[in-house]
Design an enzyme around this catalytic site. Structure first.
Site, PDB file in Angstrom:
ATOM      1  N   HIS A 155     119.288   4.935 -14.514  1.00 24.97           N
ATOM      2  CA  HIS A 155     118.293   4.938 -15.593  1.00 24.97           C
ATOM      3  C   HIS A 155     117.514   6.249 -15.532  1.00 24.97           C
ATOM      4  O   HIS A 155     116.448   6.345 -14.931  1.00 24.97           O
ATOM      5  CB  HIS A 155     117.341   3.749 -15.486  1.00 24.97           C
ATOM      6  N   HIS A 177     116.753   9.658 -18.303  1.00 24.14           N
ATOM      7  CA  HIS A 177     116.918  10.190 -19.653  1.00 24.14           C
ATOM      8  C   HIS A 177     117.178  11.685 -19.586  1.00 24.14           C
ATOM      9  O   HIS A 177     116.443  12.429 -18.922  1.00 24.14           O
ATOM     10  CB  HIS A 177     115.667   9.913 -20.485  1.00 24.14           C
ATOM     11  N   ASP A 234     121.260   6.371 -27.048  1.00 23.70           N
ATOM     12  CA  ASP A 234     120.325   5.302 -27.386  1.00 23.70           C
ATOM     13  C   ASP A 234     119.417   5.722 -28.532  1.00 23.70           C
ATOM     14  O   ASP A 234     119.504   6.845 -29.051  1.00 23.70           O
ATOM     15  CB  ASP A 234     119.536   4.842 -26.158  1.00 23.70           C
ATOM     16  N   GLY A 283     112.222   3.060 -26.310  1.00 20.72           N
ATOM     17  CA  GLY A 283     111.025   3.213 -27.114  1.00 20.72           C
ATOM     18  C   GLY A 283     110.007   2.114 -26.878  1.00 20.72           C
ATOM     19  O   GLY A 283     110.099   1.328 -25.934  1.00 20.72           O
ATOM     20  N   HIS A 303     116.655  -1.258 -22.833  1.00 20.20           N
ATOM     21  CA  HIS A 303     115.380  -1.354 -22.130  1.00 20.20           C
ATOM     22  C   HIS A 303     114.766  -2.709 -22.482  1.00 20.20           C
ATOM     23  O   HIS A 303     114.845  -3.160 -23.623  1.00 20.20           O
ATOM     24  CB  HIS A 303     114.401  -0.282 -22.609  1.00 20.20           C
ATOM     25  N   GLU A 306     109.643  -3.602 -19.859  1.00 18.65           N
ATOM     26  CA  GLU A 306     108.949  -2.456 -19.294  1.00 18.65           C
ATOM     27  C   GLU A 306     107.442  -2.621 -19.500  1.00 18.65           C
ATOM     28  O   GLU A 306     106.658  -2.566 -18.558  1.00 18.65           O
ATOM     29  CB  GLU A 306     109.436  -1.169 -19.948  1.00 18.65           C
ATOM     30  N   ASP A 337     113.887   7.732 -14.234  1.00 18.27           N
ATOM     31  CA  ASP A 337     113.547   7.610 -15.648  1.00 18.27           C
ATOM     32  C   ASP A 337     113.413   8.985 -16.317  1.00 18.27           C
ATOM     33  O   ASP A 337     114.350   9.460 -16.942  1.00 18.27           O
ATOM     34  CB  ASP A 337     112.283   6.766 -15.810  1.00 18.27           C
TER      35      ASP A 337
END
Length: 350
Positions: free
Chosen positions: A21, A23, A143, A175, A200, A203, A281
């Site tokens: 995970h 980005h 994504d 998001g 996701h 979160e 992340d």
């Protein structure tokens, strides 16, 4: 003779790592961001980049999203995407990351008018170069941001199915957390096309968001998922179905999803028996990296065997073939055994 690892930091460095995970755009190094902002004459960004630490001081999750969207503006042409990807991959290799499944914020580029062929060609060029030079293997997870709406997801999936290279392994949604029901058909089509589902969920929302990801989006792995810990029945279901949760402690603190590292539910999730992986992340934005997340986990009371267990969990949760999976398990075992031997010889304690 090179000394064998004995301290916990040496073990963390020696562990072959998998990151699931992270980005791509959120991993852009500040030097890359500054270079590309200068290249494309984004004068409004240049003053902000004089102090990246201050720019990355987030009030809440919505503010983080705002800064993230500002940053991706620097990515315009194939060279931009290739250079960024290579820099990110080289930094992963520095941490002994052998394999990573990397989220690509595809819709953020589509809505700016960037051709998806430019995005995919660029990241593929950077990926192949990094693998040849550093040995790190990257796979992609296009994504979109759920709060932008279903159309964003439709455009992202269409671009993925039309233009994506074989290195794309999954499809995701991130998001600001919103109702996932409108995306059920979209994810059903993604799965039918052979993509894994990795949304996701949980979160900033509670267990109901995680349950929706599983029931409506056919989630095979969940980004974050920390909200699940509040529902014992859901925890039991996730354990029974072996659905991994990709947890990023520093991210959760920096976006104010969790008040502090001391209050993070990672230890409770492991104690409950959940299949948890450790991830960074958006590392430069949060002042961390995967090595740092292992260090934070140790600070939370997770011992050497627990850290090795997190490394193994990531291998288990990855969309890997059996041969490379087996090799990574073996290399983790070798690293742990070397650390134990040196610890005994030097009287070190974890």
């Amino acid at each position: 003779m090179v000394a064998m690892p004995a301290t916990i930091d040496d073990l963390i460095d020696a562990l072959p790592k998998v990151e699931l995970h992270v980005h791509l755009e959120g991993s852009m190094l500040p030097k890359t961001l500054l270079r590309l902002a200068t290249k494309h004459h984004l004068e409004d960004l240049l003053p902000l980049l004089e102090d990246p630490a201050e720019w990355y001081r987030f009030r809440d999750f919505a503010h983080f999203v705002e800064v993230y969207l500002q940053a991706v503006r620097v990515l315009v042409d194939e060279e931009d995407f290739a250079g960024m990807t290579y820099d990110v991959a080289a930094d992963l290799a520095r941490q002994n990351v052998r394999y990573a499944e990397v989220h690509v914020s595809l819709y953020n580029h589509l809505e700016r008018g960037v051709d998806p062929r430019v995005v995919f060609a660029g990241i593929e060029h950077g990926r192949r170069r990094a693998e040849a030079e550093h040995g790190v293997v990257l796979r992609w997870i296009p994504d979109f941001a759920g709060h932008v709406g279903v159309e964003a997801g439709e455009r992202s999936l269409a671009a993925t199915l039309t233009h994506a290279p074989p290195s794309v392994v999954a499809f995701g949604v991130g998001g600001i957390e919103v109702d996932r029901a409108p995306f059920a058909d979209l994810f059903a089509r993604a799965v039918a096309a052979g993509l894994h589902s990795v949304p996701h969920a949980g979160e900033t929302a509670g267990p109901e968001a995680v349950r929706a990801a599983v029931e409506l989006l056919h989630a095979e792995r969940i980004g974050h998922g920390i909200g699940a810990i509040g529902d014992r029945a859901l925890v039991d279901e996730l354990i029974e179905r072996r659905i991994p949760l990709d947890v990023s402690p520093t991210s959760n603190v920096r976006t104010r999803a969790v008040a502090s590292i001391a209050e993070h539910p990672l230890p409770a999730m492991l104690d409950a028996g959940l299949l948890v992986t450790l991830n960074s992340d958006d590392p430069p934005m949060f002042g961390t990296d995967l090595t740092g997340e292992y260090q934070r986990a140790h600070e939370m009371g997770i011992d050497a065997e627990g850290l090795a267990g997190l490394a193994r969990n990531a291998v288990t949760a990855a969309f890997l073939d059996d041969a490379p999976r087996s090799t990574l398990y073996q290399e983790i075992d070798v690293a742990v055994e070397s650390w134990r031997t040196a610890s005994v010889a030097q009287g070190a304690r974890p």
